[in-house]
Design an enzyme around this catalytic site. Structure first.
Site, short mmCIF file in Angstrom:
data_model
loop_
_atom_site.label_atom_id
_atom_site.label_comp_id
_atom_site.label_asym_id
_atom_site.label_seq_id
_atom_site.Cartn_x
_atom_site.Cartn_y
_atom_site.Cartn_z
N HIS A 74 1.12 -3.30 -1.02
CA HIS A 74 1.28 -4.76 -0.88
C HIS A 74 2.49 -5.06 0.01
O HIS A 74 2.43 -5.93 0.87
CB HIS A 74 1.45 -5.39 -2.26
CG HIS A 74 0.22 -5.30 -3.11
ND1 HIS A 74 -0.41 -6.38 -3.68
CD2 HIS A 74 -0.53 -4.23 -3.49
CE1 HIS A 74 -1.48 -5.99 -4.36
NE2 HIS A 74 -1.55 -4.68 -4.26
N ASP A 111 2.09 -13.09 -4.40
CA ASP A 111 1.09 -12.06 -4.79
C ASP A 111 0.73 -12.27 -6.26
O ASP A 111 0.16 -13.30 -6.60
CB ASP A 111 1.75 -10.70 -4.53
CG ASP A 111 0.75 -9.65 -4.13
OD1 ASP A 111 1.15 -8.67 -3.47
OD2 ASP A 111 -0.42 -9.79 -4.49
C1 LIG Z 1 -3.60 -2.92 -1.35
C2 LIG Z 1 -3.57 -2.06 -2.58
O1 LIG Z 1 -2.46 -1.17 -2.52
C3 LIG Z 1 -2.28 -0.25 -3.58
O2 LIG Z 1 -1.49 0.69 -2.93
P1 LIG Z 1 -1.67 2.22 -2.47
O3 LIG Z 1 -0.34 2.75 -2.10
O4 LIG Z 1 -2.42 2.95 -3.50
O5 LIG Z 1 -2.66 2.23 -1.22
P2 LIG Z 1 -2.69 1.59 0.20
O6 LIG Z 1 -3.11 0.17 0.12
O7 LIG Z 1 -3.53 2.50 0.99
O8 LIG Z 1 -1.19 1.58 0.78
C4 LIG Z 1 -0.47 2.77 0.95
C5 LIG Z 1 0.46 2.55 2.10
O9 LIG Z 1 1.47 3.53 2.05
C6 LIG Z 1 1.42 4.34 3.22
N1 LIG Z 1 1.62 5.76 2.81
C7 LIG Z 1 1.14 6.19 1.62
C8 LIG Z 1 1.36 7.51 1.25
C9 LIG Z 1 2.09 8.37 2.13
O10 LIG Z 1 2.34 9.55 1.87
N2 LIG Z 1 2.53 7.87 3.31
C10 LIG Z 1 2.31 6.58 3.68
O11 LIG Z 1 2.70 6.18 4.76
C11 LIG Z 1 0.04 4.13 3.83
O12 LIG Z 1 0.08 4.30 5.24
C12 LIG Z 1 -0.26 2.68 3.43
O13 LIG Z 1 0.30 1.80 4.36
C13 LIG Z 1 -3.58 0.25 -4.25
O14 LIG Z 1 -4.09 1.37 -3.61
C14 LIG Z 1 -4.71 -0.72 -4.15
O15 LIG Z 1 -5.93 -0.11 -4.55
C15 LIG Z 1 -4.77 -1.21 -2.74
O16 LIG Z 1 -5.96 -1.87 -2.41
#
Ligand SMILES: C[C@@H]1O[C@H](OP(=O)(O)OP(=O)(O)OC[C@H]2O[C@@H](n3ccc(=O)[nH]c3=O)[C@H](O)[C@@H]2O)[C@H](O)[C@H](O)[C@H]1O
Length: 493
Positions: A42, A139
């Protein structure tokens, strides 16, 4: 001359005066407060939108958890217009000490994080008084609209969850049964492929009851009185967040989710405004990323499998092992950025017997944070095995990797159906209908299907994937949505 400015906002402009008024409005620079839910998915989503608004000269104040700033600063492309405002998470009994975001809190305790953020109400109120924004984008903090109204500030629920998920999952206060949740709600778009499996419906029903009848340190009574209630359940919170603001905004396009947006607009009787694809801006590489980039360069283009499950997901150990064994089974090189499974302290101790030795030089299972946006854009990456988090999917869609879908929770199930069913741009890993488990063979089969299977289905998925990537990157698309969003917001003032 007629000009469509986005869904349901068609104006016949028949004289310069109207255009002049509109152009004058477009010159007005706006001030925003962004108050995202404290989840990386988010926080990054609100920052991506902030960049688009700052690009047009608007000023933005982004509320963030104090110690997470280092992970967020890199997303800020306009530091002269986007200011970070740190609001520390107060401690609430039951929250791990120092917990700041959902990645620090087990999923079924996240209502405690909600309640902790409820306690920041006075801080948010003083920010509104200090900054005097035109808008506050919020949110899960359902009490923001009632605070904003006190200061004549417009409030918009900027939803990081897709409209298809909101329409499917938000059924009202009385929680649905598992059987009801397996089927779409009445009036849902007829040609939607979205349904839930039994094991998915079970998790959603459990999530919706999270926080029911929980005593809590939150203060005051229900929304509307400029305060918040400590005992509001997760479902009530989300419903209030949708019902009480001046508008609902989504990061999507009419072309992908138009019918779902109309369903949500009708359901909440609230204007739905679309920000479009909100494409992530490129981020600077860091030394760590240089290291991974060099490792990826060892392999042929489009041959490496990238696997990442977002910032919140902790798999059970047996599923963690099936996943990494499935990557190995494909024979492709792979890079997996995963959190240690629930039963293990470290990735090392969770790896299957002999796995590390067998995959030396060809596979990496990395514990902790890897800059996913950078990895996805690397020419060696040919497939992305994802948990279907909203941001992960939108980041993947603008790159060239194929998609394998392994949803784990909440809206990820709906995202997986939308991308694997409605859009057919990826393939879901087969799951056990009763308990939702997957096997290494299922993981390997899905990856081979999208990577090199010459079957009709494989070819169709790759063709759809290329078509939708081209659409999302098409010239002028993103600007048309952001400009229409700003115009609609200005009409709310
Ligand atoms: C909206 C909501 O966000 C939540 O967050 P979550 O972190 O699980 O997933 P992402 O939305 O993919 O957000 C994850 C964010 O972290 C970044 N990242 C993550 C892991 C890593 O090792 N490195 C990175 O750069 C990635 O690039 C993205 O931008 C829930 O899933 C929900 O289901 C989803 O719809």
């Amino acid at each position: 001359m007629s000009r469509s400015r986005g869904r349901g906002f068609r104006i016949l402009i028949d004289d310069r005066k109207e255009l002049m008024k509109e152009d004058k409005m477009e010159d007005k620079k706006l001030t925003f407060i962004m108050y995202p839910w404290y989840a990386m998915g988010h926080l990054t989503s609100f920052l991506h939108l902030s960049n688009k608004l700052a690009h047009r000269g608007h000023k933005i104040f982004v509320v963030h958890p104090t110690n997470t700033l280092s992970k967020l600063e890199k997303f800020n492309r306009y530091p002269e217009l986007i200011n970070f405002k740190s609001v520390t998470v107060p401690h609430v009994d039951g929250l791990p000490l120092g917990a700041e975001t959902t990645s620090d809190v087990p999923i079924f305790n996240q209502n405690l994080l909600c309640q902790a953020l409820d306690i920041t109400l006075p801080k948010i109120e003083s920010l509104i008084q200090e900054i005097k924004p035109h808008f506050i984008f919020y949110d899960f903090a359902y009490w923001v609209p009632s605070i904003a109204r006190k200061y004549k500030v417009k409030s918009v629920h900027y939803c990081s969850i897709a409209p298809s998920s909101v329409g499917y999952l938000m059924r009202g206060e009385n929680s649905s049964s598992e059987a009801e949740m397996m089927e779409p709600p009445p009036g849902f778009p007829v040609d939607s492929s979205i349904k839930l499996h039994k094991h998915e419906a079970r998790l959603i029903v459990a999530l919706h009851s999270m926080g029911k009848n929980s005593s809590s340190s939150g203060s005051g009574s229900g929304s509307g009185s400029g305060s918040c209630s400590g005992s509001v359940s997760f479902t009530q919170r989300l419903l209030l967040a949708f019902q009480d603001g001046d508008a609902i905004a989504f990061k999507t396009t009419r072309e992908i989710e138009g019918p779902y947006c109309e369903f949500v607009e009708h359901k909440f009787k609230k204007p739905v405004v679309l920000a479009g694809p909100v494409l992530p801006e490129p981020i600077e590489t860091s030394n760590t990323e240089e290291k991974w980039s060099k490792w990826l360069e060892k392999f042929l283009e489009k041959t490496v499998i990238l696997c990442a499950f977002g910032s919140e997901c902790n798999l059970k150990k047996d599923q963690f092992q099936e996943l990494v064994l499935g990557l190995e089974l494909t024979g492709y090189p792979f890079f997996a950025a995963l959190k240690p499974p629930i039963e293990a302290e470290t990735i090392e101790e969770a790896l299957p017997e002999g796995f590390k030795e067998r995959t030396q030089g060809k596979g990496i299972v990395h514990s902790g944070w890897a800059e996913q946006q950078l990895m996805l854009s690397h020419p060696s990456v040919g497939c992305f095995v994802t948990h279907c988090g909203g941001n992960s999917l939108s980041e993947a869609m603008i790159n060239e990797c194929q998609l394998v879908l392994v949803p784990n929770f909440g809206d990820q199930f709906i995202n997986s159906r939308l991308f694997g069913g409605d859009l057919k741009v990826g393939v879901e890993v087969e799951r056990n209908e009763e308990n939702g488990s997957f096997t290494k063979d299922g993981v390997s089969k899905a990856i081979k299907m999208v990577m090199n299977d010459e079957s009709e289905e494989g070819r169709k998925i790759r063709a759809n994937r290329a078509k939708w990537r081209e659409f999302l990157l098409s010239k002028g698309l993103e600007d048309s949505y952001i400009d229409a969003l700003i115009r609609k917001l200005q009409c709310l003032l």
